[in-house]
Design a protein around this motif. Structure first.
Motif, mmCIF file in Angstrom:
data_model
loop_
_atom_site.group_PDB
_atom_site.id
_atom_site.type_symbol
_atom_site.label_atom_id
_atom_site.label_comp_id
_atom_site.label_asym_id
_atom_site.label_seq_id
_atom_site.Cartn_x
_atom_site.Cartn_y
_atom_site.Cartn_z
ATOM 1 N N ARG A 277 0.831 -1.196 0.000
ATOM 2 C CA ARG A 277 0.000 0.000 0.000
ATOM 3 C C ARG A 277 0.875 1.258 0.000
ATOM 4 N NH1 ARG A 277 -5.386 -0.248 1.625
ATOM 5 N NH2 ARG A 277 -6.159 -2.371 1.975
ATOM 6 N N ILE A 278 0.432 2.276 -0.719
ATOM 7 C CA ILE A 278 1.142 3.547 -0.765
ATOM 8 C C ILE A 278 0.250 4.625 -0.142
ATOM 9 C CG2 ILE A 278 2.200 5.293 -2.240
ATOM 10 C CD1 ILE A 278 2.643 3.135 -4.332
ATOM 11 N N TYR A 279 0.840 5.400 0.759
ATOM 12 C CA TYR A 279 0.102 6.476 1.416
ATOM 13 C C TYR A 279 0.813 7.810 1.196
ATOM 14 C CZ TYR A 279 -2.365 2.829 4.054
ATOM 15 O OH TYR A 279 -3.120 1.747 4.417
ATOM 16 N N ILE A 280 0.027 8.868 1.141
ATOM 17 C CA ILE A 280 0.554 10.222 1.217
ATOM 18 C C ILE A 280 0.305 10.681 2.649
ATOM 19 C CG2 ILE A 280 0.334 12.609 0.444
ATOM 20 C CD1 ILE A 280 1.575 10.796 -1.613
ATOM 21 N N ALA A 281 1.368 11.075 3.342
ATOM 22 C CA ALA A 281 1.232 11.404 4.763
ATOM 23 C C ALA A 281 1.788 12.777 5.082
ATOM 24 C CB ALA A 281 1.947 10.344 5.602
ATOM 25 N N LYS A 282 1.245 13.384 6.122
ATOM 26 C CA LYS A 282 1.734 14.683 6.582
ATOM 27 C C LYS A 282 1.477 14.807 8.081
ATOM 28 C CE LYS A 282 1.356 19.663 5.806
ATOM 29 N NZ LYS A 282 2.796 19.849 5.570
ATOM 30 N N SER A 283 2.470 15.353 8.785
ATOM 31 C CA SER A 283 2.308 15.598 10.221
ATOM 32 C C SER A 283 1.639 16.955 10.428
ATOM 33 C CB SER A 283 3.668 15.578 10.927
ATOM 34 O OG SER A 283 4.225 14.284 10.893
ATOM 35 N N ILE A 284 0.587 16.979 11.251
ATOM 36 C CA ILE A 284 -0.166 18.193 11.541
ATOM 37 C C ILE A 284 0.000 18.544 13.014
ATOM 38 C CG2 ILE A 284 -2.443 19.278 11.562
ATOM 39 C CD1 ILE A 284 -1.371 18.747 8.777
ATOM 40 N N HIS A 285 0.384 19.771 13.290
ATOM 41 C CA HIS A 285 0.521 20.235 14.670
ATOM 42 C C HIS A 285 -0.740 21.011 15.046
ATOM 43 C CE1 HIS A 285 4.886 19.330 15.116
ATOM 44 N NE2 HIS A 285 4.812 19.365 13.798
ATOM 45 N N GLY A 286 -1.372 20.608 16.116
ATOM 46 C CA GLY A 286 -2.603 21.260 16.556
ATOM 47 C C GLY A 286 -3.557 20.258 17.154
ATOM 48 N N GLY A 287 -4.834 20.581 17.118
ATOM 49 C CA GLY A 287 -5.840 19.694 17.673
ATOM 50 C C GLY A 287 -6.363 18.706 16.660
ATOM 51 N N LEU A 288 -7.236 17.823 17.129
ATOM 52 C CA LEU A 288 -7.820 16.812 16.256
ATOM 53 C C LEU A 288 -8.619 17.452 15.117
ATOM 54 C CD1 LEU A 288 -8.429 13.858 15.609
ATOM 55 C CD2 LEU A 288 -10.340 13.960 17.235
ATOM 56 N N ARG A 289 -9.250 18.596 15.400
ATOM 57 C CA ARG A 289 -10.010 19.285 14.356
ATOM 58 C C ARG A 289 -9.112 19.733 13.207
ATOM 59 N NH1 ARG A 289 -14.380 23.354 17.261
ATOM 60 N NH2 ARG A 289 -15.695 21.728 18.227
ATOM 61 N N ASP A 290 -7.903 20.177 13.544
ATOM 62 C CA ASP A 290 -6.951 20.588 12.501
ATOM 63 C C ASP A 290 -6.577 19.399 11.622
ATOM 64 O OD1 ASP A 290 -6.787 23.266 13.447
ATOM 65 O OD2 ASP A 290 -5.439 22.582 15.033
ATOM 66 N N ALA A 291 -6.329 18.255 12.276
ATOM 67 C CA ALA A 291 -5.971 17.047 11.532
ATOM 68 C C ALA A 291 -7.122 16.597 10.647
ATOM 69 C CB ALA A 291 -5.573 15.938 12.498
ATOM 70 N N GLN A 292 -8.343 16.653 11.186
ATOM 71 C CA GLN A 292 -9.515 16.231 10.411
ATOM 72 C C GLN A 292 -9.746 17.162 9.220
ATOM 73 O OE1 GLN A 292 -11.663 13.387 11.082
ATOM 74 N NE2 GLN A 292 -12.029 13.941 8.933
ATOM 75 N N ALA A 293 -9.525 18.465 9.428
ATOM 76 C CA ALA A 293 -9.709 19.428 8.332
ATOM 77 C C ALA A 293 -8.718 19.163 7.205
ATOM 78 C CB ALA A 293 -9.544 20.852 8.861
ATOM 79 N N HIS A 294 -7.467 18.848 7.577
ATOM 80 C CA HIS A 294 -6.460 18.553 6.554
ATOM 81 C C HIS A 294 -6.823 17.287 5.797
ATOM 82 C CE1 HIS A 294 -2.526 18.650 4.635
ATOM 83 N NE2 HIS A 294 -2.444 17.354 4.866
ATOM 84 N N LEU A 295 -7.287 16.278 6.503
ATOM 85 C CA LEU A 295 -7.690 15.033 5.848
ATOM 86 C C LEU A 295 -8.853 15.288 4.886
ATOM 87 C CD1 LEU A 295 -7.566 11.975 5.470
ATOM 88 C CD2 LEU A 295 -9.039 11.741 7.483
ATOM 89 N N ASN A 296 -9.812 16.085 5.322
ATOM 90 C CA ASN A 296 -10.963 16.388 4.469
ATOM 91 C C ASN A 296 -10.519 17.099 3.185
ATOM 92 O OD1 ASN A 296 -12.640 15.267 6.389
ATOM 93 N ND2 ASN A 296 -13.249 17.245 7.287
ATOM 94 N N ARG A 297 -9.539 18.017 3.305
ATOM 95 C CA ARG A 297 -9.043 18.707 2.110
ATOM 96 C C ARG A 297 -8.381 17.731 1.145
ATOM 97 N NH1 ARG A 297 -7.462 22.744 5.824
ATOM 98 N NH2 ARG A 297 -5.322 21.940 5.867
ATOM 99 N N MET A 298 -7.574 16.827 1.692
ATOM 100 C CA MET A 298 -6.894 15.849 0.841
ATOM 101 C C MET A 298 -7.902 14.954 0.114
ATOM 102 S SD MET A 298 -3.686 14.706 3.272
ATOM 103 C CE MET A 298 -3.003 13.596 2.047
#
Length: 372
Positions: A31-52
């Motif tokens: 499996r191949i993933y595109i990954a990124k580390s997000i600094h902040g709260g869970l909402r920030d991480a969820q927002a980035h995932l939604n954009r991707m």
């Protein structure tokens, strides 16, 4: 979260690893993933995932986020820009991106580049003293590259479209007026490069165009010169190239006195050299003329000796255009003679001549209407 939609994995108290599945390796089937580390709260991480996920669903190639803007621009220059550009234009594009874009934004992930970052860069360049014209040229090159990134589905939109460009002041140049032009013509009489100077001030050709002329480009019987190529110097030697635009390839009617000077030069050339393919104007020891050296050794001393303004060699082109317009020559004819892209561009560049033209036109129409 389910693997088909992506994952958010806690890596610390306020650090999250956001990754999205993009397929399998064709060789290993891993499996191949595109990954990124997000600094902040869970909402920030969820927002980035939604954009991707939204970008993936809209057709963007999510893997493009792995490459930086600098890597993309290098790739674009090589496979997209190089095949369609003249060598000089390609060097200009590469130089602008290398000098002004990559040092500041080259390390940014392509998919994260924003209009605000580009705007900030242009502001910094302006503060450093870069001209508005150079910034606008640099922007045109960057925007062209990012348009291609959108076509290749590496970006959803071109961030350069939303940038405000610095206002470009009206271009200023110095031309010789009618009396000074007469002085210039008197000063070149008998000069080693009399024919070259005569062409420059009467035809409006660019220096790179008349320095590339061969005798086969002249039809002295009809009094016409054909412009189809340019001469340039770069590291490694001389280059003869086709004119940049189709409109730049043109035929220009010569003044009779210029034809007479060219006939004399042609007669002298036939005594010492071969034929029609040879250059019309050559350096002291033969071979092409290098413009910068020609200006220093011949043009500037000529101006000083004649007591004329310290203009550029290129300003003889502007002088020819200005004289033509002031004499009432149709802007369309002047535009064709100069090889401009459009009449509108010609009128914009030489707008300072328009008031005189309008005054003359008004008097002519008034005289026509007031005839008893």
């Amino acid at each position: 979260m389910a693997r088909k939609t992506g994952q958010i994995i806690r890596r610390g108290s306020s650090i999250w690893l956001v990754r999205i599945y993009v397929g399998r390796d064709p060789d290993t089937r891993k499996r191949i993933y595109i990954a990124k580390s997000i600094h902040g709260g869970l909402r920030d991480a969820q927002a980035h995932l939604n954009r991707m996920l939204a970008e993936r669903d809209l057709g963007r190639n999510i893997r493009s986020s792995r490459q930086t803007l600098g890597q993309y621009l290098e790739h674009w220059l090589d496979i997209s820009a190089r095949p369609r550009l003249r060598p000089k234009s390609y060097r200009d594009y590469s130089s602008l991106l290398t000098r002004y874009i990559c040092p500041r934004l080259g390390a940014r992930p392509l998919g994260e580049l924003s209009a605000a970052e580009i705007q900030t860069l242009y502001s910094e360049l302006l503060d450093r003293g870069l001209s508005a014209r150079t910034i606008r040229y640099t922007h045109a090159v960057l925007s062209s590259a990012l348009v291609q990134a959108v076509r290749w589905k590496l970006l959803l939109a071109n961030p350069a479209e939303d940038v405000d460009l610095p206002r470009q002041s009206r271009r200023h140049f110095t031309v010789l007026d009618v009396e000074q032009s007469k002085q210039f013509i008197a000063a070149i009489s008998g000069h080693k490069y009399e024919a070259l100077f005569a062409l420059a001030i009467t035809t409006g050709m660019r220096p790179s165009e008349y320095l590339a002329l061969t005798w086969s480009d002249f039809d002295l019987e009809r009094g016409i010169v054909s412009v189809s190529k340019t001469l340039g110097w770069k590291k490694g030697g001389w280059t003869f190239e086709d004119t940049k635009r189709k409109r730049s390839r043109r035929m220009i009617k010569l003044h009779n006195w210029v034809v007479a000077i060219l006939r004399k030069l042609r007669k002298s050339a036939l005594k010492v050299g071969p034929g029609e393919s040879s250059l019309a104007f050559t350096a002291h020891f033969g071979g092409p003329i290098r413009e910068s050296r020609f200006v220093t050794r011949y043009f500037k001393p000529l101006l000083r000796a004649a007591g004329l303004p310290n203009i550029r060699l290129y300003d003889l082109r502007h002088t020819a255009a200005t004289l033509g317009l002031a004499a009432g020559v149709s802007p369309k004819i002047v535009s064709e003679q100069l090889g401009h892209a459009s009449v509108a561009f010609t009128l914009e560049v030489y707008s300072h001549v328009l008031p005189h033209m309008q005054e003359t036109a008004a008097k002519k129409v008034e005289a026509l209407l007031m005839v008893a």
